[in-house]
Design a protein around this motif. Structure first.
Motif, PDB file in Angstrom:
ATOM      1  N   LYS A   8       2.618  -4.583  20.158  1.00  0.00           N
ATOM      2  CA  LYS A   8       2.146  -5.783  19.469  1.00  0.00           C
ATOM      3  C   LYS A   8       2.153  -5.582  17.953  1.00  0.00           C
ATOM      4  N   LEU A   9       1.693  -4.433  17.511  1.00  0.00           N
ATOM      5  CA  LEU A   9       1.675  -4.151  16.082  1.00  0.00           C
ATOM      6  C   LEU A   9       3.082  -4.074  15.511  1.00  0.00           C
ATOM      7  N   ASN A  10       3.978  -3.477  16.259  1.00  0.00           N
ATOM      8  CA  ASN A  10       5.365  -3.395  15.791  1.00  0.00           C
ATOM      9  C   ASN A  10       5.992  -4.779  15.691  1.00  0.00           C
ATOM     10  N   GLU A  11       5.622  -5.664  16.622  1.00  0.00           N
ATOM     11  CA  GLU A  11       6.138  -7.038  16.608  1.00  0.00           C
ATOM     12  C   GLU A  11       5.705  -7.780  15.355  1.00  0.00           C
ATOM     13  N   TYR A  12       4.455  -7.602  14.966  1.00  0.00           N
ATOM     14  CA  TYR A  12       3.917  -8.374  13.841  1.00  0.00           C
ATOM     15  C   TYR A  12       4.105  -7.701  12.481  1.00  0.00           C
ATOM     16  N   PHE A  13       4.141  -6.377  12.463  1.00  0.00           N
ATOM     17  CA  PHE A  13       4.142  -5.678  11.177  1.00  0.00           C
ATOM     18  C   PHE A  13       5.331  -4.746  10.970  1.00  0.00           C
ATOM     19  N   GLY A  14       6.042  -4.435  12.041  1.00  0.00           N
ATOM     20  CA  GLY A  14       7.078  -3.432  11.924  1.00  0.00           C
ATOM     21  C   GLY A  14       6.460  -2.039  11.920  1.00  0.00           C
ATOM     22  N   PRO A  15       7.271  -1.013  11.676  1.00  0.00           N
ATOM     23  CA  PRO A  15       6.797   0.380  11.772  1.00  0.00           C
ATOM     24  C   PRO A  15       6.101   0.870  10.501  1.00  0.00           C
ATOM     25  N   ILE A  16       5.017   0.195  10.116  1.00  0.00           N
ATOM     26  CA  ILE A  16       4.347   0.576   8.865  1.00  0.00           C
ATOM     27  C   ILE A  16       3.164   1.511   9.077  1.00  0.00           C
TER      28      ILE A  16
ATOM     29  N   ILE B  92      -1.558   5.428  15.344  1.00  0.00           N
ATOM     30  CA  ILE B  92      -2.204   4.334  16.073  1.00  0.00           C
ATOM     31  C   ILE B  92      -3.062   4.954  17.171  1.00  0.00           C
ATOM     32  N   PHE B  93      -4.374   4.816  17.047  1.00  0.00           N
ATOM     33  CA  PHE B  93      -5.323   5.364  18.003  1.00  0.00           C
ATOM     34  C   PHE B  93      -5.886   4.216  18.846  1.00  0.00           C
ATOM     35  N   VAL B  94      -5.616   4.250  20.146  1.00  0.00           N
ATOM     36  CA  VAL B  94      -5.963   3.157  21.056  1.00  0.00           C
ATOM     37  C   VAL B  94      -6.977   3.670  22.081  1.00  0.00           C
ATOM     38  N   SER B  95      -8.073   2.962  22.233  1.00  0.00           N
ATOM     39  CA  SER B  95      -9.168   3.443  23.084  1.00  0.00           C
ATOM     40  C   SER B  95      -8.729   3.656  24.530  1.00  0.00           C
TER      41      SER B  95
ATOM     42  N   ILE C 147       0.842  -1.193   0.000  1.00  0.00           N
ATOM     43  CA  ILE C 147       0.000   0.000   0.000  1.00  0.00           C
ATOM     44  C   ILE C 147       0.880   1.247   0.000  1.00  0.00           C
ATOM     45  N   GLU C 148       0.587   2.184  -0.893  1.00  0.00           N
ATOM     46  CA  GLU C 148       1.457   3.341  -1.079  1.00  0.00           C
ATOM     47  C   GLU C 148       0.912   4.617  -0.448  1.00  0.00           C
ATOM     48  N   ILE C 149      -0.180   4.507   0.304  1.00  0.00           N
ATOM     49  CA  ILE C 149      -0.697   5.654   1.039  1.00  0.00           C
ATOM     50  C   ILE C 149      -0.495   5.396   2.530  1.00  0.00           C
ATOM     51  N   PRO C 150      -0.555   6.431   3.375  1.00  0.00           N
ATOM     52  CA  PRO C 150      -0.388   6.211   4.817  1.00  0.00           C
ATOM     53  C   PRO C 150      -1.442   5.255   5.370  1.00  0.00           C
ATOM     54  N   ILE C 151      -1.038   4.469   6.360  1.00  0.00           N
ATOM     55  CA  ILE C 151      -1.932   3.499   7.004  1.00  0.00           C
ATOM     56  C   ILE C 151      -2.009   3.821   8.489  1.00  0.00           C
ATOM     57  N   GLY C 152      -3.225   3.892   9.014  1.00  0.00           N
ATOM     58  CA  GLY C 152      -3.422   4.141  10.433  1.00  0.00           C
ATOM     59  C   GLY C 152      -4.241   3.040  11.076  1.00  0.00           C
ATOM     60  N   ILE C 153      -4.236   3.021  12.394  1.00  0.00           N
ATOM     61  CA  ILE C 153      -4.952   2.029  13.193  1.00  0.00           C
ATOM     62  C   ILE C 153      -5.882   2.749  14.159  1.00  0.00           C
ATOM     63  N   ILE C 154      -7.113   2.240  14.291  1.00  0.00           N
ATOM     64  CA  ILE C 154      -8.020   2.704  15.339  1.00  0.00           C
ATOM     65  C   ILE C 154      -8.658   1.475  15.969  1.00  0.00           C
ATOM     66  N   SER C 155      -8.453   1.311  17.280  1.00  0.00           N
ATOM     67  CA  SER C 155      -8.819   0.032  17.886  1.00  0.00           C
ATOM     68  C   SER C 155      -9.254   0.181  19.337  1.00  0.00           C
ATOM     69  N   ASN C 156     -10.283  -0.585  19.706  1.00  0.00           N
ATOM     70  CA  ASN C 156     -10.613  -0.776  21.117  1.00  0.00           C
ATOM     71  C   ASN C 156      -9.618  -1.790  21.670  1.00  0.00           C
ATOM     72  N   PHE C 157      -8.608  -1.316  22.338  1.00  0.00           N
ATOM     73  CA  PHE C 157      -7.518  -2.178  22.803  1.00  0.00           C
ATOM     74  C   PHE C 157      -6.835  -1.481  23.964  1.00  0.00           C
ATOM     75  N   ASN C 158      -5.936  -2.185  24.600  1.00  0.00           N
ATOM     76  CA  ASN C 158      -5.183  -1.581  25.698  1.00  0.00           C
ATOM     77  C   ASN C 158      -3.841  -1.032  25.193  1.00  0.00           C
ATOM     78  N   SER C 159      -3.091  -0.474  26.104  1.00  0.00           N
ATOM     79  CA  SER C 159      -1.876   0.248  25.720  1.00  0.00           C
ATOM     80  C   SER C 159      -0.756  -0.649  25.205  1.00  0.00           C
ATOM     81  N   SER C 160      -0.933  -1.965  25.269  1.00  0.00           N
ATOM     82  CA  SER C 160       0.084  -2.879  24.726  1.00  0.00           C
ATOM     83  C   SER C 160       0.024  -2.974  23.208  1.00  0.00           C
ATOM     84  N   LEU C 161      -0.984  -2.358  22.592  1.00  0.00           N
ATOM     85  CA  LEU C 161      -1.222  -2.564  21.163  1.00  0.00           C
ATOM     86  C   LEU C 161      -0.052  -2.101  20.297  1.00  0.00           C
ATOM     87  N   LYS C 162       0.532  -0.956  20.616  1.00  0.00           N
ATOM     88  CA  LYS C 162       1.588  -0.418  19.759  1.00  0.00           C
ATOM     89  C   LYS C 162       2.768  -1.379  19.671  1.00  0.00           C
TER      90      LYS C 162
END
Length: 211
Positions: free
Chosen positions: A121-129, A133-136, A104-119
């Motif tokens: 976790k996402l870096n672990e699985y996807f790297g800094p893409i 990241i908006f966390v509830s 994907i060549e446009i910016p990608i963001g995240i919005i999730s009902n999750f706790n503060s561990s999400l960032k």
């Protein structure tokens, strides 16, 4: 489209062993339920019961009791404890079709009902893409509140009509996002909702939707 916004649980990450573990536990108690039926009921129940940012034993006891009732099984403490034990701390994995995110060549963001561990976790699985990241738990507002989405829109600062949003819930994702003018779809890999114009079946469809 100028920006891609994504939900997390059920959209890009999932627990592949969850339904299997529940089914194995039910079988051990003499309850034979078709896997497809179990998966369907679990999904539909997840649509109507709101998950807290941080789940705990009390929440899952209540959720699993409702799941059992929906399957025609009267819950008891022993069975509920066994399901909770078998399903605790199951690993997350990313869906196979998330590999398209690297294209994907446009910016990608995240919005999730999750706790503060999400960032982490996402870096672990996807790297800094992910650009945002908006966390509830961190913002103090959760889906389906449109205020949560407004907070994200204020930060992204792109016209909502130029944002493509993908989630896995009609209630938490599609409805509030569309109310704000965001182009939104529900991802349904298991064909829970057949013949629905609001559905995509795979993230592989993203490039077509963006273009």
């Amino acid at each position: 489209m100028k920006y891609l916004l994504l939900d997390v649980a059920g959209t890009i990450l999932y627990k592949p062993e969850l339904v299997t573990k529940i089914n194995e536990t039910l079988n051990s108690f003499g309850h034979v339920i078709a896997v497809d039926k179990l998966k369907y009921n679990h999904k539909v129940l997840s649509e109507v019961i709101k998950f807290p940012d941080r789940t705990n034993a009390d929440f899952y006891t209540s959720f699993n009791a409702e799941l059992l009732y929906s399957l025609g099984i009267v819950p008891n403490e022993e069975l509920l404890n066994a399901i909770f034990k078998s399903c605790s701390y199951l690993p997350w994995e990313k869906f196979e079709d998330t590999k398209v995110l690297n294209e994907i060549e446009i910016p990608i963001g995240i919005i999730s009902n999750f706790n503060s561990s999400l960032k982490d976790k996402l870096n672990e699985y996807f790297g800094p893409i992910f650009s945002d990241i908006f966390v509830s738990e961190e913002i103090g507002i959760s889906k389906p509140s449109t205020e949560f989405y407004k907070k994200a829109l204020d930060k992204i600062n792109i016209n909502p009509k130029d944002i493509l949003y993908i989630g896995d819930s009609f209630k938490l994702d599609l409805k509030p996002a569309r109310e704000l003018g965001i182009t939104s779809y529900v991802i349904d890999r298991d064909n829970i909702y057949p013949d629905n114009a609001n559905i995509i079946r795979s993230l592989s469809e993203l490039k077509k939707l963006i273009n």
